[in-house]
Scaffold this motif. Structure first.
Motif, PDB file in Angstrom:
ATOM      1  N   ALA A 197      31.847  17.340 -34.524  1.00 29.42           N
ATOM      2  CA  ALA A 197      31.655  16.499 -35.717  1.00 29.42           C
ATOM      3  C   ALA A 197      31.067  17.345 -36.849  1.00 29.42           C
ATOM      4  O   ALA A 197      31.415  17.169 -38.012  1.00 29.42           O
ATOM      5  CB  ALA A 197      30.745  15.324 -35.386  1.00 29.42           C
ATOM      6  N   ARG A 198      30.154  18.260 -36.482  1.00 27.02           N
ATOM      7  CA  ARG A 198      29.536  19.119 -37.495  1.00 27.02           C
ATOM      8  C   ARG A 198      30.557  20.075 -38.115  1.00 27.02           C
ATOM      9  O   ARG A 198      30.565  20.312 -39.315  1.00 27.02           O
ATOM     10  CB  ARG A 198      28.381  19.900 -36.851  1.00 27.02           C
ATOM     11  N   GLN A 199      31.457  20.607 -37.258  1.00 21.71           N
ATOM     12  CA  GLN A 199      32.460  21.559 -37.757  1.00 21.71           C
ATOM     13  C   GLN A 199      33.462  20.887 -38.705  1.00 21.71           C
ATOM     14  O   GLN A 199      34.047  21.550 -39.556  1.00 21.71           O
ATOM     15  CB  GLN A 199      33.232  22.172 -36.589  1.00 21.71           C
ATOM     16  N   GLY A 200      33.687  19.611 -38.528  1.00 20.38           N
ATOM     17  CA  GLY A 200      34.657  18.914 -39.390  1.00 20.38           C
ATOM     18  C   GLY A 200      36.056  19.478 -39.239  1.00 20.38           C
ATOM     19  O   GLY A 200      36.471  19.837 -38.133  1.00 20.38           O
TER      20      GLY A 200
ATOM     21  N   TYR B 173      39.049  17.599 -34.271  1.00 22.65           N
ATOM     22  CA  TYR B 173      38.566  16.757 -35.363  1.00 22.65           C
ATOM     23  C   TYR B 173      39.573  15.647 -35.654  1.00 22.65           C
ATOM     24  O   TYR B 173      39.203  14.510 -35.945  1.00 22.65           O
ATOM     25  CB  TYR B 173      38.322  17.618 -36.614  1.00 22.65           C
TER      26      TYR B 173
ATOM     27  N   LEU C 113      26.941  10.276 -35.632  1.00 21.34           N
ATOM     28  CA  LEU C 113      27.158  11.675 -36.018  1.00 21.34           C
ATOM     29  C   LEU C 113      27.669  11.752 -37.456  1.00 21.34           C
ATOM     30  O   LEU C 113      27.322  12.673 -38.199  1.00 21.34           O
ATOM     31  CB  LEU C 113      28.173  12.332 -35.070  1.00 21.34           C
ATOM     32  N   ARG C 114      28.479  10.783 -37.823  1.00 23.89           N
ATOM     33  CA  ARG C 114      28.994  10.717 -39.184  1.00 23.89           C
ATOM     34  C   ARG C 114      27.823  10.680 -40.174  1.00 23.89           C
ATOM     35  O   ARG C 114      27.823  11.374 -41.176  1.00 23.89           O
ATOM     36  CB  ARG C 114      29.826   9.446 -39.289  1.00 23.89           C
TER      37      ARG C 114
ATOM     38  N   GLN D  55      24.749  11.667 -39.638  1.00 21.86           N
ATOM     39  CA  GLN D  55      23.983  12.927 -39.600  1.00 21.86           C
ATOM     40  C   GLN D  55      24.660  14.007 -40.433  1.00 21.86           C
ATOM     41  O   GLN D  55      24.024  14.727 -41.192  1.00 21.86           O
ATOM     42  CB  GLN D  55      23.849  13.416 -38.153  1.00 21.86           C
ATOM     43  N   VAL D  56      26.011  14.087 -40.298  1.00 20.62           N
ATOM     44  CA  VAL D  56      26.748  15.102 -41.068  1.00 20.62           C
ATOM     45  C   VAL D  56      26.628  14.782 -42.560  1.00 20.62           C
ATOM     46  O   VAL D  56      26.423  15.676 -43.388  1.00 20.62           O
ATOM     47  CB  VAL D  56      28.232  15.136 -40.627  1.00 20.62           C
ATOM     48  N   HIS D  57      26.706  13.517 -42.878  1.00 18.53           N
ATOM     49  CA  HIS D  57      26.593  13.091 -44.279  1.00 18.53           C
ATOM     50  C   HIS D  57      25.248  13.533 -44.858  1.00 18.53           C
ATOM     51  O   HIS D  57      25.192  14.143 -45.938  1.00 18.53           O
ATOM     52  CB  HIS D  57      26.727  11.564 -44.337  1.00 18.53           C
TER      53      HIS D  57
ATOM     54  N   GLY E 168      23.266  15.839 -43.715  1.00 23.06           N
ATOM     55  CA  GLY E 168      23.219  17.314 -43.734  1.00 23.06           C
ATOM     56  C   GLY E 168      23.909  17.868 -44.962  1.00 23.06           C
ATOM     57  O   GLY E 168      23.400  18.767 -45.637  1.00 23.06           O
ATOM     58  N   LEU E 169      25.076  17.326 -45.298  1.00 25.08           N
ATOM     59  CA  LEU E 169      25.830  17.825 -46.455  1.00 25.08           C
ATOM     60  C   LEU E 169      25.117  17.482 -47.757  1.00 25.08           C
ATOM     61  O   LEU E 169      25.109  18.265 -48.696  1.00 25.08           O
ATOM     62  CB  LEU E 169      27.243  17.228 -46.459  1.00 25.08           C
TER      63      LEU E 169
END
Ligand code: HEM
Length: 239
Positions: A159-162, A169, A226-227, A229-231, A233-234
């Motif tokens: 999920a982090r790698q996108g 993905y 996870l979505r 968390q990635v959001h 993080g970005l």
């Protein structure tokens, strides 16, 4: 000389088109109700046919996740999941079409349903078992997570790698699209019910719309977590 196969025989249309049998008595006064009952029957039968395809596609995906130890068939898995997601959209459209079921006709023919109810749909319950309920993932997600682990990665890492995670993905995206489609179908079911029967109880004896609203399930909690968390993080990385 063998007979050429034709469209009607290949699709067994004679059988298929003889299966819509409204119980409203045919009469000029009831013509509208007969037509509406046929519409109601077709919407359910068509939904059951699409459920058959969705279940078969998802079971093939689960089988592939469970039996393969490499990613050689990952593209095929992604294609099947995308198709299942697209078919949830088709199911959703079958339901929203029922917004055009006249209240007056439904009120007239509903008595003929007796205790028959969508709650008895074996295929829906089979699908619900594959998908899982709320916080409890079903075999679809469990087999996916185990497959990712066997491939040497983790779902959070993918999920982090996108998009850099490639087909993995694409599979995550397809799962999310399928899950959202599943949710959308349930919500539109409630919406149709409130339109065609208000707060009436269901033929299976439930409270109807209120009961179904409490059952609406948005699957794959981990992917959505996870979505976010990635959001976050970005957002932090670019601020
Ligand atoms: C006018 C259209 C519809 C009405 C008024 C309606 C009404 C209801 C109601 C009231 C229930 C709750 C159970 C009960 O007490 O009977 C229910 C459950 C259900 N219906 Fe429908 N329904 C409609 C269309 C459909 C369609 C097109 C499908 C497609 C297969 C469907 C599938 C289901 C399923 C699977 C359940 C059980 C859901 C669960 O347990 O979470 N329904 N329906």
């Amino acid at each position: 000389m063998t007979d050429e196969l034709n469209y009607r025989d290949y699709l067994e249309l004679a059988s298929l088109l003889s299966l819509q049998k409204p119980r409203t008595a045919e009469s000029t006064a009831q013509a509208s109700s007969v037509l509406s009952e046929q519409f109601f029957i077709i919407a359910h039968q068509a939904s059951e046919l699409w459920l058959k395809q969705i279940i078969a596609d998802l079971e093939a995906v689960i089988d592939a996740f469970t039996t393969s130890d490499d990613t050689s068939n990952a593209e095929w898995i992604a294609d099947l999941l995308q198709r299942a997601g697209e078919l949830m959209r088709v199911l959703h459209t079958q339901l929203t079409a029922l917004d055009r079921l006249p209240l007056r006709d439904f009120a007239r023919f509903r008595q003929f349903l007796g205790t028959a109810s969508g709650a008895q749909s074996e295929q829906f319950h089979r699908l619900a078992r594959l998908v899982g309920h709320g916080k409890h993932d079903g075999p679809l997600y469990e087999s996916f997570a185990a497959w990712v682990t066997r491939s040497g990665s983790t779902v959070p890492e993918l999920a982090r790698q996108g998009v850099e995670a490639g087909v993995h993905y694409r599979i995550i995206e397809a799962l999310l699209d399928f899950g959202n489609g599943y949710w959308r179908w349930q919500v539109s079911h409630v919406s149709v019910i409130t339109k065609v029967m208000g707060n009436q109880a269901g033929t299976a004896g439930t409270s109807g719309a209120e009961y179904l609203l409490s059952r609406c399930t948005l699957p794959f909690a981990e992917l959505r977590e996870l979505r976010s968390q990635v959001h976050v993080g970005l957002t932090v990385a670019t601020s």
